[in-house]
Write a protein that holds these residues in place. Sequence first.
Motif, PDB file in Angstrom:
ATOM      1  N   ALA A  38       1.022  -1.538  -0.222  1.00 28.89           N
ATOM      2  CA  ALA A  38      -0.373   0.274  -0.195  1.00 28.89           C
ATOM      3  C   ALA A  38       1.007   1.357   0.124  1.00 28.89           C
ATOM      4  CB  ALA A  38      -0.280   0.089   0.835  1.00 28.89           C
ATOM      5  N   VAL A  39       1.758   1.734   0.710  1.00 30.97           N
ATOM      6  CA  VAL A  39       3.018   2.036   0.301  1.00 30.97           C
ATOM      7  C   VAL A  39       3.567   2.059  -0.539  1.00 30.97           C
ATOM      8  CG1 VAL A  39       5.139   3.596   1.986  1.00 30.97           C
ATOM      9  CG2 VAL A  39       3.127   2.476   3.109  1.00 30.97           C
ATOM     10  N   ILE A  40       3.920   1.258  -1.481  1.00 34.98           N
ATOM     11  CA  ILE A  40       4.828   1.924  -2.308  1.00 34.98           C
ATOM     12  C   ILE A  40       4.175   2.211  -3.783  1.00 34.98           C
ATOM     13  CG2 ILE A  40       5.666   0.164  -4.520  1.00 34.98           C
ATOM     14  CD1 ILE A  40       6.688  -1.387  -2.290  1.00 34.98           C
ATOM     15  N   ALA A  41       2.708   1.997  -3.235  1.00 36.62           N
ATOM     16  CA  ALA A  41       1.098   2.096  -4.196  1.00 36.62           C
ATOM     17  C   ALA A  41       1.154   3.871  -4.030  1.00 36.62           C
ATOM     18  CB  ALA A  41       0.125   1.868  -3.684  1.00 36.62           C
ATOM     19  N   MET A  42       1.088   4.288  -2.948  1.00 34.99           N
ATOM     20  CA  MET A  42       0.481   5.998  -2.476  1.00 34.99           C
ATOM     21  C   MET A  42       2.522   6.152  -3.172  1.00 34.99           C
ATOM     22  SD  MET A  42      -1.327   5.865   1.166  1.00 34.99           S
ATOM     23  CE  MET A  42      -0.151   4.418   1.648  1.00 34.99           C
ATOM     24  N   VAL A  43       3.242   5.852  -2.957  1.00 32.08           N
ATOM     25  CA  VAL A  43       4.339   6.785  -3.283  1.00 32.08           C
ATOM     26  C   VAL A  43       5.213   7.137  -5.053  1.00 32.08           C
ATOM     27  CG1 VAL A  43       6.873   6.488  -2.919  1.00 32.08           C
ATOM     28  CG2 VAL A  43       5.755   6.293  -1.415  1.00 32.08           C
ATOM     29  N   ALA A  44       4.246   6.459  -5.389  1.00 32.85           N
ATOM     30  CA  ALA A  44       4.682   5.787  -6.755  1.00 32.85           C
ATOM     31  C   ALA A  44       3.191   6.157  -7.200  1.00 32.85           C
ATOM     32  CB  ALA A  44       3.754   3.743  -7.210  1.00 32.85           C
ATOM     33  N   ALA A  45       2.596   6.609  -6.843  1.00 37.97           N
ATOM     34  CA  ALA A  45       1.506   7.822  -7.497  1.00 37.97           C
ATOM     35  C   ALA A  45       1.286   9.022  -7.221  1.00 37.97           C
ATOM     36  CB  ALA A  45       0.119   7.440  -6.578  1.00 37.97           C
ATOM     37  N   ALA A  46       2.578   9.537  -6.034  1.00 39.16           N
ATOM     38  CA  ALA A  46       2.804  10.778  -6.153  1.00 39.16           C
ATOM     39  C   ALA A  46       4.141  10.775  -7.061  1.00 39.16           C
ATOM     40  CB  ALA A  46       3.349  10.390  -4.814  1.00 39.16           C
ATOM     41  N   ALA A  47       5.074  10.199  -7.003  1.00 41.06           N
ATOM     42  CA  ALA A  47       5.646  10.233  -8.756  1.00 41.06           C
ATOM     43  C   ALA A  47       4.908   9.938  -9.759  1.00 41.06           C
ATOM     44  CB  ALA A  47       7.003   8.829  -8.391  1.00 41.06           C
ATOM     45  N   ALA A  48       3.946   9.292 -10.004  1.00 42.11           N
ATOM     46  CA  ALA A  48       4.051   9.437 -11.464  1.00 42.11           C
ATOM     47  C   ALA A  48       3.292  11.211 -11.457  1.00 42.11           C
ATOM     48  CB  ALA A  48       2.288   8.133 -11.530  1.00 42.11           C
ATOM     49  N   ALA A  49       1.865  11.094 -10.245  1.00 45.07           N
ATOM     50  CA  ALA A  49       1.544  12.850  -9.904  1.00 45.07           C
ATOM     51  C   ALA A  49       2.393  13.634 -10.999  1.00 45.07           C
ATOM     52  CB  ALA A  49       1.121  13.212  -9.670  1.00 45.07           C
ATOM     53  N   PHE A  50       4.118  13.098 -10.563  1.00 50.27           N
ATOM     54  CA  PHE A  50       5.091  14.930 -11.757  1.00 50.27           C
ATOM     55  C   PHE A  50       4.491  14.561 -13.152  1.00 50.27           C
ATOM     56  CE2 PHE A  50       8.657  15.245 -13.653  1.00 50.27           C
ATOM     57  CZ  PHE A  50       9.155  16.801 -13.059  1.00 50.27           C
ATOM     58  N   PHE A  51       4.608  13.504 -13.952  1.00 46.43           N
ATOM     59  CA  PHE A  51       4.231  13.826 -15.437  1.00 46.43           C
ATOM     60  C   PHE A  51       3.068  14.143 -15.879  1.00 46.43           C
ATOM     61  CE2 PHE A  51       4.635   9.418 -14.785  1.00 46.43           C
ATOM     62  CZ  PHE A  51       2.890   8.692 -15.467  1.00 46.43           C
ATOM     63  N   TYR A  52       2.250  13.963 -15.357  1.00 51.68           N
ATOM     64  CA  TYR A  52       0.625  14.471 -15.622  1.00 51.68           C
ATOM     65  C   TYR A  52      -0.186  15.660 -14.950  1.00 51.68           C
ATOM     66  CZ  TYR A  52      -0.408   9.050 -15.137  1.00 51.68           C
ATOM     67  OH  TYR A  52      -0.634   8.284 -15.709  1.00 51.68           O
ATOM     68  N   LEU A  53       0.730  16.408 -13.749  1.00 53.12           N
ATOM     69  CA  LEU A  53       0.640  17.296 -14.094  1.00 53.12           C
ATOM     70  C   LEU A  53       2.294  18.412 -14.329  1.00 53.12           C
ATOM     71  CD1 LEU A  53       1.026  17.621  -9.916  1.00 53.12           C
ATOM     72  CD2 LEU A  53      -0.071  17.843 -11.590  1.00 53.12           C
ATOM     73  N   ARG A  54       3.000  17.446 -14.859  1.00 52.78           N
ATOM     74  CA  ARG A  54       4.123  18.871 -16.266  1.00 52.78           C
ATOM     75  C   ARG A  54       3.283  18.737 -17.391  1.00 52.78           C
ATOM     76  NH1 ARG A  54       9.255  15.067 -18.878  1.00 52.78           N
ATOM     77  NH2 ARG A  54       7.848  13.735 -19.295  1.00 52.78           N
ATOM     78  N   LEU A  55       2.202  18.004 -18.099  1.00 53.24           N
ATOM     79  CA  LEU A  55       1.667  17.593 -19.356  1.00 53.24           C
ATOM     80  C   LEU A  55       0.817  18.890 -18.954  1.00 53.24           C
ATOM     81  CD1 LEU A  55       0.614  14.458 -20.714  1.00 53.24           C
ATOM     82  CD2 LEU A  55       2.640  15.708 -21.458  1.00 53.24           C
ATOM     83  N   ALA A  56       0.088  18.821 -17.497  1.00 62.34           N
ATOM     84  CA  ALA A  56      -0.691  20.311 -17.228  1.00 62.34           C
ATOM     85  C   ALA A  56      -0.043  21.515 -18.035  1.00 62.34           C
ATOM     86  CB  ALA A  56      -1.829  19.659 -15.908  1.00 62.34           C
ATOM     87  N   LEU A  57       1.506  21.864 -16.919  1.00 59.18           N
ATOM     88  CA  LEU A  57       2.079  22.901 -16.879  1.00 59.18           C
ATOM     89  C   LEU A  57       2.233  23.527 -18.365  1.00 59.18           C
ATOM     90  CD1 LEU A  57       3.138  25.211 -15.492  1.00 59.18           C
ATOM     91  CD2 LEU A  57       5.071  23.471 -15.588  1.00 59.18           C
ATOM     92  N   LEU A  58       2.597  22.264 -18.839  1.00 55.61           N
ATOM     93  CA  LEU A  58       3.094  22.588 -20.248  1.00 55.61           C
ATOM     94  C   LEU A  58       1.462  22.990 -21.785  1.00 55.61           C
ATOM     95  CD1 LEU A  58       5.011  19.343 -21.724  1.00 55.61           C
ATOM     96  CD2 LEU A  58       5.538  22.248 -22.026  1.00 55.61           C
ATOM     97  N   MET A  59       0.566  22.417 -20.873  1.00 62.48           N
ATOM     98  CA  MET A  59      -1.325  23.260 -22.187  1.00 62.48           C
ATOM     99  C   MET A  59      -1.194  24.510 -20.998  1.00 62.48           C
ATOM    100  SD  MET A  59      -3.466  20.033 -21.456  1.00 62.48           S
ATOM    101  CE  MET A  59      -3.667  19.861 -19.702  1.00 62.48           C
ATOM    102  N   TYR A  60      -0.630  24.841 -20.071  1.00 61.88           N
ATOM    103  CA  TYR A  60      -1.455  26.405 -19.328  1.00 61.88           C
ATOM    104  C   TYR A  60      -0.245  27.327 -19.805  1.00 61.88           C
ATOM    105  CZ  TYR A  60      -6.075  24.463 -18.518  1.00 61.88           C
ATOM    106  OH  TYR A  60      -7.501  23.287 -19.188  1.00 61.88           O
ATOM    107  N   SER A  61       0.886  26.697 -20.077  1.00 63.51           N
ATOM    108  CA  SER A  61       2.039  27.772 -20.402  1.00 63.51           C
ATOM    109  C   SER A  61       2.010  28.482 -21.633  1.00 63.51           C
ATOM    110  CB  SER A  61       3.264  27.071 -20.064  1.00 63.51           C
ATOM    111  OG  SER A  61       3.177  26.196 -21.295  1.00 63.51           O
TER     112      SER A  61
END
Length: 552
Positions: free
Chosen positions: A449-472
């Motif tokens: 469960a802890v690994i899953a939550m940490v991996a989700a936090a790491a994955a959020a980086f590249f999703y938010l990167r795409l969001a930042l690109l769209m709104y830049s």
Amino acid sequence: MIAHLVSQTTGGAAKCTISPGGVSVSGLCQQAASLHINVEYRSILPVLALTIGGLALLALSAVLPKRSRRWLYPVLTVVVGAVTLGLSIWQWYNVPPAKQGIDIGGQVFFDHFSVLFSMLIAVAVILSAIASASYLQRERLDGVEAYVLMLMSATGAVLMAEAATLIMLFLGLEIMSIALYVMAAYHRRRTQSGEAGLKYFLLGSFSSALFLYGIALVYGATGSVSLAIIRDYLSLNILANPGILLAGLALLIVGLGFKVGAVPFHFWTPDVYQGSPTPFTGYMAAVAKAAGFAGLLRITVGAFTYQQTDWRPIIWIISVLSMVVGSVLAIASKDLKRMLAYSSISQAGYVLVGVQAGTATGTSAALFYLFTYTFIVIGSFAVVDVVQGVGEGRPGIGAIRGLSRRHPGLAAAMLVLLLAQAGVPFTSGFIGKFYVIQASVQQGQYYLAVIAMVAAAAAAFFYLRLALLMYSAPGDGSVEGDLGVFSAGLEPVASLDGGRATAVAVLEAPPTEAVYVPASITLVLLITVGFTVVAGLTPFTIDFAKAATTLL
């Protein structure tokens, strides 16, 4: 020498006369079992609808004039998908009681589990047919073949979900896979598409061979290929030498692990996703993954439920590797479709968390995750199709820079789908991750469960990167430089600096042209984004998933 067998029933036995070469030998033999198999057609209505629909499309294409075909085939495919969905909904309310839902000579299950997957696959067919229409017309590939392949692959996927024997599971796997191989190579004018189809075919054939060998080993250990009989046999017997059984189980997991794109069987995924036609990629990501997990759940939680101590550690490792490797490689990717391919690997890891729990809660969580992911992934690739343009000419993640300025509605839809994949609250992705992690915690799998939550936090980086690109801003070089958005199609430029050759990275020119969104893509995004938000606010689909946890 030809032998003829003639039998005549006398009393309770059958009088048999064998005539080899004119010499008659008479005697009594046991009465042969009837070869007649009662077929409950209501149990295979989705399969019949998809198969008949595909054949009808082929027949129509042979008799209709060519100029009347432009929108006819996608519309008819949507109609077939809608009929399949309607029949599946009818089936849901007419499922027989447990232990009575095995039909056609014990070959298929008729239960809520199979019906739920029939609904999922029908939805994928409807959305993908709508999303593919504009792409195929734009690339001058419109024709009946694509839609027939889509329906045939869906037929195999439904058979995998209904399979009551390992042989039927293999049959459905091959029907689905062969159609998907052709779909991957469908864009005949793109070299990458042909390469994708060839890679998918070669590696897929190898995985199918391993799966078939696993069936042989399981049959050798248990004496049956029926999932229900295997479970009953293993519940009553303790094998003195379980090596053959465990080897067969391992090969079955390998074969299905390839179909769901889990690590370490994921190497085909980025190349195939990148080279395949974009709408077909979304379809493959939804249908192949769903069918693979349907088979995996039938085998592990169903047939081998009494061997959980043997397969749960394997699924634990595969789940962790998929979540971690998928997230890390997605961060380093500069291609939109490859990034989403690695994202799909990571998403498979979360579904495996639910499978690893080995409980009804874990199964329902995995089913909910798969159902909601179908909408998310098809919608995401629909947006990618639009921003890439003709010939998929902008494959890099720089293609979505400044999308909010060029088309605010499209950017908003992509933002919702990205947040859902990241597991942000008030989206279906958050509910799915919550349920699979909850199932893991209930089984005491705190590290997972802890690994899953940490991996989700790491994955959020590249999703938010795409969001930042769209709104830049399109010309904001600081943001682009910090994110390392470079063109996938430009070569480094060699320059001389003091007599030394230096590689100069060329930043992709920011797209400035207006974005045209076809009406079909708009409809797909309205459905997928709407479902993603509604399922996140009111997770009604979990009730259907909880009712579909009886596997055998």
